[in-house]
Design a protein around this motif. Structure first.
Motif, mmCIF file in Angstrom:
data_model
loop_
_atom_site.group_PDB
_atom_site.id
_atom_site.type_symbol
_atom_site.label_atom_id
_atom_site.label_comp_id
_atom_site.label_asym_id
_atom_site.label_seq_id
_atom_site.Cartn_x
_atom_site.Cartn_y
_atom_site.Cartn_z
ATOM 1 N N ALA A 61 -7.224 -3.372 6.193
ATOM 2 C CA ALA A 61 -7.284 -2.125 5.418
ATOM 3 C C ALA A 61 -7.583 -0.907 6.275
ATOM 4 O O ALA A 61 -7.100 0.191 5.987
ATOM 5 C CB ALA A 61 -8.332 -2.255 4.315
ATOM 6 N N LEU A 91 -4.385 1.185 5.220
ATOM 7 C CA LEU A 91 -4.616 2.192 4.189
ATOM 8 C C LEU A 91 -4.393 3.613 4.706
ATOM 9 O O LEU A 91 -3.714 4.416 4.047
ATOM 10 C CB LEU A 91 -6.024 2.040 3.593
ATOM 11 C CG LEU A 91 -6.336 2.938 2.401
ATOM 12 C CD1 LEU A 91 -5.305 2.764 1.291
ATOM 13 C CD2 LEU A 91 -7.735 2.636 1.858
ATOM 14 N N THR A 119 -6.333 3.622 -2.887
ATOM 15 C CA THR A 119 -7.605 3.240 -2.251
ATOM 16 C C THR A 119 -8.365 2.210 -3.074
ATOM 17 O O THR A 119 -9.303 1.596 -2.565
ATOM 18 C CB THR A 119 -8.502 4.473 -2.029
ATOM 19 O OG1 THR A 119 -8.944 4.999 -3.285
ATOM 20 C CG2 THR A 119 -7.771 5.563 -1.262
ATOM 21 N N ASN A 158 -8.400 -1.429 -1.528
ATOM 22 C CA ASN A 158 -8.701 -1.635 -0.115
ATOM 23 C C ASN A 158 -9.424 -2.956 0.144
ATOM 24 O O ASN A 158 -9.308 -3.535 1.213
ATOM 25 C CB ASN A 158 -9.462 -0.449 0.481
ATOM 26 C CG ASN A 158 -10.928 -0.434 0.088
ATOM 27 O OD1 ASN A 158 -11.285 -0.842 -1.022
ATOM 28 N ND2 ASN A 158 -11.777 0.040 0.970
ATOM 29 N N ALA A 183 0.827 -1.208 0.000
ATOM 30 C CA ALA A 183 0.000 0.000 0.000
ATOM 31 C C ALA A 183 0.859 1.254 0.000
ATOM 32 O O ALA A 183 0.596 2.214 -0.737
ATOM 33 C CB ALA A 183 -0.930 -0.006 1.219
#
Length: 450
Positions: A227, A231, A218, A221, A14
Motif C-alpha cells: 500500500a 496507493l 484510501t 489501504n 487501486a
C-alpha cells in the motif's frame, strides 16, 4: 468472525477505484449544470472544470505523500488520526461513515437509475426510477458483501467500459464540431443567458461532485498489496488522468450540439449529444455504457461505504465496536459494518428524494446532498494539511510546506465557492451536520480513548 482484512487488491484495482469512482456519474450528471451555471459560457465552464480538477490533484498529492509513510486501516482516517489526533480521527471517521460515504453512494445509485430511466423513457423521479435506484443500491451491496474480490474485478471492468463513451465523445465530438462549426460557435458565443451570483464559483461547486470520490480509494489501504507504494501511485496518476479525460470530454460535448440544447435538455442532454454524433442507435448504445459507468462508480463508493463503521470499530471506538469489528472468515468482509453502511445509504437515498426530487419534505433543511458533504470534507482536510507542515519535518520543503499550503488554499477555495453559491442552504446543512456529530460524540467509546 475474525478481526483482520487480508491483502487482496493490487495497484490496478487501486487505480480503478480512483478513476472508476471519480469518472462515472458526475461528468454526465454535472456537465449540463456547469453550462447552466455559466449561462452557456463555454470557456468559463472549461475553467471551472480545470479549477475543480486542480483542487483534486493538489489534495490527492498531499494524501499520496502521507500514504507513503502511514499504513493502518482506513487511509484518510489514519492520516487524520496521525496528523491531528485520535479524537479528530474518530470524528472524521464518524462523518465519513454517517454522512459522506452513504450520501455520495445514495446519489450515485439514483444517477444510475436516472440514466436508465432516460433510456427507458421513464420519469427520472418516478416510482420506476426510485425502485431501480434502491435495487442498484442493494445489488452493489450484495456484490461487495458476498465477494469483495469479484467487486474489485467489476471495478476494473467498468472503469475500462466507462472510458469508451468519454473517449469517443472527446475525439469524434471534437472532429465533428470543428467540421460543422458548432464548436467555434459555442466557444465564441459567450454567455447566452444571464445568471445571478458568481457563475464561476457556482460552476466549480458543481464540478466538485464530478471530481469527488478519489478519497474512497484510501479506504482499502489495509487490503491493498504494498500500500505504501501502490496507493500514492493510484492517487496521483488517477487524479491527473481524470482531469484530462473530463476536460477533453467537455470540449467534445461542445462540438456535438449547441450549448443551449444541452442546457435545455436536462437529464436527456448527454443522450442528445451522443445521438447527434453517433446516430440514434449508436447514441443509445453508447448511453448504455454511461449507465455501466454509473454502476462502476456506485460499486466503488459502496466498497468504501461498507467499511465506514469498521474503520471506527477497528480502533475500538464508535457504537458497538465489538459488533462492527468482525470480519467474515469466508468472504474477508466486515459484514456487520457493511449492513450498517447499506442502511445509512438507504437513509440518505430517502433524504435525497424528499429534499431534491419531489415537493420538499424537510422545509428549509432541504439541500443537495451530492455537494454539501463534499464541501465539508474539504474543510476537514485543512487541519490535516496544517499539521502535515508542523509534524513532517524530515520531508523536503516542496512536500512539507509548498504542497500543504496549496492544499489549504485549494480547500478554502472550495469552501468559499460553496458559501458564495449556496448561501443559506449551508446554514441548515451545518445544523444537521452538528446534530449528527453530537450523536457521534454520545456514541464514542471513551473507555478506549488514549
Amino acid at each position: 468472525m475474525q478481526n483482520g482484512l487480508e491483502k487482496k487488491y493490487g495497484l490496478l484495482t487501486a487505480i480503478a477505484m480512483v478513476v472508476g469512482i471519480v469518472i462515472g456519474s458526475g461528468v454526465f450528471f454535472k456537465a449540463e449544470k456547469v453550462l447552466v451555471a455559466t449561462g452557456g459560457d463555454l470557456p468559463l465552464g472549461i475553467l471551472s472544470w480545470f479549477l475543480g480538477g486542480l483542487v483534486m490533484i493538489v489534495c490527492a498529492y498531499n494524501f499520496a505523500v502521507m500514504a507513503t509513510r502511514y499504513e493502518k486501516v482506513s487511509g484518510v482516517v489514519d492520516y487524520a488520526e496521525v496528523m491531528v489526533g485520535r479524537k479528530y480521527g474518530y470524528y472524521f471517521a464518524w462523518f465519513m461513515a454517517t454522512i459522506y460515504f452513504p450520501a455520495m453512494t445514495s446519489v450515485v445509485a439514483w444517477v444510475a437509475a436516472r440514466y436508465t430511466a432516460v433510456l427507458m423513457g421513464w420519469d427520472i423521479a418516478g416510482p420506476q426510477a426510485m425502485n431501480l435506484a434502491a435495487l442498484y443500491l442493494v445489488g452493489s451491496f450484495t456484490l461487495n458483501a458476498v465477494s469483495p474480490k469479484l467487486a474489485g474485478k467489476f471495478q476494473i471492468t467498468t472503469t475500462a467500459a466507462k472510458l469508451i463513451p468519454l473517449g469517443l465523445m472527446a475525439v469524434v465530438g471534437t472532429i465533428y464540431g470543428l467540421k460543422n462549426g458548432v464548436m467555434i460557435q459555442n466557444f465564441t458565443s459567450g454567455a447566452i443567458v444571464e445568471v445571478s451570483g458568481n457563475p464561476l464559483f457556482t460552476a466549480v461547486v458543481g464540478t466538485c461532485f464530478a471530481y469527488e470520490g478519489w478519497i474512497c480509494a484510501t479506504s482499502i489501504n489495509a487490503e491493498l498489496k504494498d500500500a505504501k507504494k501502490n496507493l500514492p501511485r493510484a492517487l496521483v496518476f488517477g487524479s491527473i488522468f481524470v482531469v484530462l479525460v473530463y476536460m477533453l470530454y467537455y470540449v467534445g460535448l461542445a462540438g456535438a450540439v449547441e450549448n443551449e440544447i444541452i442546457m435545455a435538455g436536462g437529464e436527456t442532454g448527454a443522450k442528445i449529444a451522443f445521438s447527434t454524433v453517433f446516430t440514434e442507435v449508436g447514441g443509445t448504445l453508447l448511453f448504455v455504457f454511461v449507465v455501466i459507468s454509473c454502476l462502476g462508480t456506485l460499486n466503488g463508493l459502496m466498497l468504501a461505504c461498507t467499511r465506514g463503521f469498521y474503520a471506527m470499530a477497528s480502533r475500538k471506538e464508535g457504537p458497538a465496536p465489538e459488533i462492527f469489528n468482525g470480519v467474515d472468515k469466508a468472504t474477508n468482509m466486515p459484514t456487520n459494518s457493511a449492513v450498517m453502511g447499506l442502511f445509512m445509504a438507504a437513509v440518505w437515498l430517502t433524504y435525497f428524494y424528499g429534499a431534491n426530487l419531489t415537493d420538499p419534505w424537510f422545509g428549509p433543511f432541504c439541500f443537495d446532498s451530492s455537494e454539501l458533504p463534499i464541501i465539508t470534507i474539504y474543510l476537514m482536510y485543512i487541519p490535516i494539511f496544517v499539521m502535515q507542515m508542523v509534524k513532517e519535518k524530515e520531508l523536503p520543503t516542496f512536500k512539507r510546506v509548498i504542497m500543504p499550503i496549496l492544499g489549504v488554499a485549494a480547500s478554502l477555495f472550495m469552501v468559499v465557492a460553496a458559501i458564495v453559491s449556496l448561501r443559506t442552504a449551508i446554514i441548515f446543512y451545518l445544523i444537521l451536520f452538528a446534530a449528527v456529530m453530537i450523536v457521534g460524540a454520545c456514541l464514542k467509546n471513551y473507555r478506549n480513548q488514549s
